[in-house]
Scaffold this motif. Structure first.
Motif, PDB file in Angstrom:
ATOM      1  N   ASN A   1       0.862  -1.274   0.000  1.00  0.00           N
ATOM      2  CA  ASN A   1      -0.272   0.346   0.358  1.00  0.00           C
ATOM      3  C   ASN A   1       0.838   1.014   0.235  1.00  0.00           C
ATOM      4  OD1 ASN A   1      -2.360  -1.879   0.330  1.00  0.00           O
ATOM      5  ND2 ASN A   1      -2.157  -1.751   2.793  1.00  0.00           N
ATOM      6  N   PRO A   2       1.007   2.181  -1.307  1.00  0.00           N
ATOM      7  CA  PRO A   2       2.051   3.025  -0.916  1.00  0.00           C
ATOM      8  C   PRO A   2       1.636   4.573  -0.084  1.00  0.00           C
ATOM      9  CG  PRO A   2       0.994   2.994  -2.946  1.00  0.00           C
ATOM     10  CD  PRO A   2       0.038   1.447  -2.015  1.00  0.00           C
ATOM     11  N   PHE A   3       3.136   4.808   0.466  1.00  0.00           N
ATOM     12  CA  PHE A   3       2.834   5.942   0.597  1.00  0.00           C
ATOM     13  C   PHE A   3       2.498   6.954   0.556  1.00  0.00           C
ATOM     14  CE2 PHE A   3       5.159   3.429   4.284  1.00  0.00           C
ATOM     15  CZ  PHE A   3       5.001   3.986   5.494  1.00  0.00           C
ATOM     16  N   PRO A   4       1.692   8.132   0.778  1.00  0.00           N
ATOM     17  CA  PRO A   4       1.485   9.410  -0.030  1.00  0.00           C
ATOM     18  C   PRO A   4       2.672  10.021  -0.382  1.00  0.00           C
ATOM     19  CG  PRO A   4       0.504   9.440   2.665  1.00  0.00           C
ATOM     20  CD  PRO A   4       1.319   8.869   1.968  1.00  0.00           C
TER      21      PRO A   4
ATOM     22  N   VAL B   1      -3.963   5.576   9.409  1.00  0.00           N
ATOM     23  CA  VAL B   1      -3.918   5.534   7.931  1.00  0.00           C
ATOM     24  C   VAL B   1      -5.017   6.808   7.654  1.00  0.00           C
ATOM     25  CG1 VAL B   1      -4.009   4.169   5.909  1.00  0.00           C
ATOM     26  CG2 VAL B   1      -2.645   3.600   7.634  1.00  0.00           C
ATOM     27  N   ARG B   2      -4.867   7.535   7.259  1.00  0.00           N
ATOM     28  CA  ARG B   2      -6.385   8.335   6.753  1.00  0.00           C
ATOM     29  C   ARG B   2      -6.100   8.745   5.155  1.00  0.00           C
ATOM     30  NH1 ARG B   2      -6.855   7.748  10.853  1.00  0.00           N
ATOM     31  NH2 ARG B   2      -6.097   8.828  13.120  1.00  0.00           N
ATOM     32  N   ASP B   3      -7.711   8.403   4.982  1.00  0.00           N
ATOM     33  CA  ASP B   3      -7.530   8.968   3.661  1.00  0.00           C
ATOM     34  C   ASP B   3      -7.148  10.119   3.596  1.00  0.00           C
ATOM     35  OD1 ASP B   3      -8.840   8.501   1.292  1.00  0.00           O
ATOM     36  OD2 ASP B   3     -10.701  10.325   1.609  1.00  0.00           O
ATOM     37  N   SER B   4      -6.884  11.741   4.477  1.00  0.00           N
ATOM     38  CA  SER B   4      -7.069  12.309   3.774  1.00  0.00           C
ATOM     39  C   SER B   4      -5.575  12.611   3.655  1.00  0.00           C
ATOM     40  CB  SER B   4      -6.774  13.860   5.381  1.00  0.00           C
ATOM     41  OG  SER B   4      -6.356  13.349   6.294  1.00  0.00           O
TER      42      SER B   4
ATOM     43  N   GLN C   1      -7.854   3.905   0.406  1.00  0.00           N
ATOM     44  CA  GLN C   1      -9.297   3.463  -0.295  1.00  0.00           C
ATOM     45  C   GLN C   1      -8.859   1.640   0.921  1.00  0.00           C
ATOM     46  OE1 GLN C   1      -9.672   2.218  -4.264  1.00  0.00           O
ATOM     47  NE2 GLN C   1      -8.179   2.669  -4.897  1.00  0.00           N
ATOM     48  N   TRP C   2      -7.823   1.352   1.263  1.00  0.00           N
ATOM     49  CA  TRP C   2      -8.286   0.076   1.926  1.00  0.00           C
ATOM     50  C   TRP C   2      -8.281   0.498   3.174  1.00  0.00           C
ATOM     51  CZ3 TRP C   2     -10.353  -3.280  -1.329  1.00  0.00           C
ATOM     52  CH2 TRP C   2     -10.257  -3.138  -2.507  1.00  0.00           C
TER      53      TRP C   2
END
Ligand code: AGV
Ligand code: CA
Length: 318
Positions: A75-78, A164-167, A174-175
């Motif tokens: 799951n990639p980091f931002p 882990v936040r959507d923001s 999304q996961w």
């Protein structure tokens, strides 16, 4: 702890506090750093390797810097966080000399397999990113676990919310339902598997690191007249006043401090397991009673003033 220096491998993932950990370990008298493995998680790999090499050069150390590979699923980091390593490289360009980096040609987990195979004594591990490399090496050659000493790992959120936040990167995360911590979430399978390996694992989750946001007064107390605390001050200032305005914590530096001085925190023994599926993937949780799991030590209460003074003394010591 006096006595002989302990062999240690640092596996970091190139964010601000990962590099601060490297600086602290190099200044500590009690660590014999064998290698730095770099997990391409919260960084872009090449700038992270470059900054690592320059920090080693600043302290006249020739230690292998070994880049890791991506797992099959992660799951990639931002992106904005992964770019922080190149921002640090710009600081490095001003303060630190260019370096010849000793970069072995194998991938980190392969390098680690042969290192542990040849090792005559146990090596400690400090993981300030995901656990992919150590887990891969030990999956490949389980008997090498006998060469692994204490493993300190910054990961997870056990009895508090994750981070882990959507923001963090709108529309991309999304996961997750927000229950996971990022290092555990990047490679959920490695997280689950490492917890099952029965290692002498000392976990430093958000439960402990939530107590140590980066404070301005701490940054101000670093001594700018010496090179190491000056570079550390630069990096910490960038972390506190970064563009994204996210709160930066001493996640990895707390973990390094507790490695060097475990008595700075109280530790609880727990049976833990990692979730790998659905929106709880990457969450580290209490395992059901009777589950065949190794016991893990989990940092709970840190003596924050004592930790702060300890860290300052490492950086500011002549
Ligand atoms: O979840 C904490 C881990 C630590 O190893 N990383 C940062 C630390 O190196 C991920 C992370 C969470 N929030 C972040 C992170 C933020 N606001 N900026 C950069 N990385
Ligand atoms: Ca990190």
């Amino acid at each position: 702890c006096n006595g002989p220096k302990k062999p240690l491998i640092l596996d970091h993932d190139g964010n601000y506090d990962d590099i601060l950990v490297l600086l602290a370990l190099l200044k500590s008298q009690h660590v014999d750093l064998q290698a730095v493995l770099i997990t391409p998680a919260d960084c872009e790999l090449d700038p992270a390797v470059e900054v690592t090499g320059r920090v080693l050069a600043m302290l006249n150390r020739t230690v292998p810097v070994v880049p890791g590979q991506f797992p099959e699923r992660y799951n990639p980091f931002p992106k904005v966080w992964r770019e922080l390593a190149s921002e640090m490289q710009q600081v490095a360009d001003i303060y630190l000399q260019e370096s010849e980096i000793h970069r072995p040609s194998e991938a980190a987990h392969e390098w680690l397999e042969s290192y542990l195979g040849n090792a005559s004594e146990k090596t400690d591990f400090l993981l300030t990113g995901p656990a992919t490399n150590l887990n891969w090496a030990l999956r490949q050659r389980p008997h090498l676990a006998s060469k692994v000493g204490r493993v300190f790992w910054m990961a997870g959120a056990v009895e508090v919310d994750g981070n882990v936040r959507d923001s963090d990167e709108p529309g991309k995360v999304q996961w997750s339902d927000g229950s996971a911590e990022w290092n555990a979430y990047w490679d959920p399978l490695a997280t689950r598997e490492l917890l099952e390996l029965n290692l002498d694992l000392w976990l430093v989750p958000l439960d402990a690191t939530n107590a140590v946001p980066v404070h301005k007064d701490f940054i101000q107390r670093l001594n700018p007249r010496h090179q190491v605390p000056r570079v550390a001050q630069q990096i910490w200032a960038q972390s506190k006043f970064q563009k994204s305005n996210a709160i930066y914590y001493m996640w990895d530096t707390l973990t390094a401090g507790l490695y060097l001085k475990p008595s700075l925190a109280t530790w609880r023994s727990m049976h833990l397991e990692g979730h790998t599926e659905g929106r709880r993937q990457g969450r580290i949780a209490r395992a059901h009673r009777g589950a065949a799991r190794g016991t893990v030590r989990v940092a709970s209460e840190t003596d924050v003033p004592a930790f702060t003074e300890f860290l300052l003394s490492i950086f500011n010591e002549a």
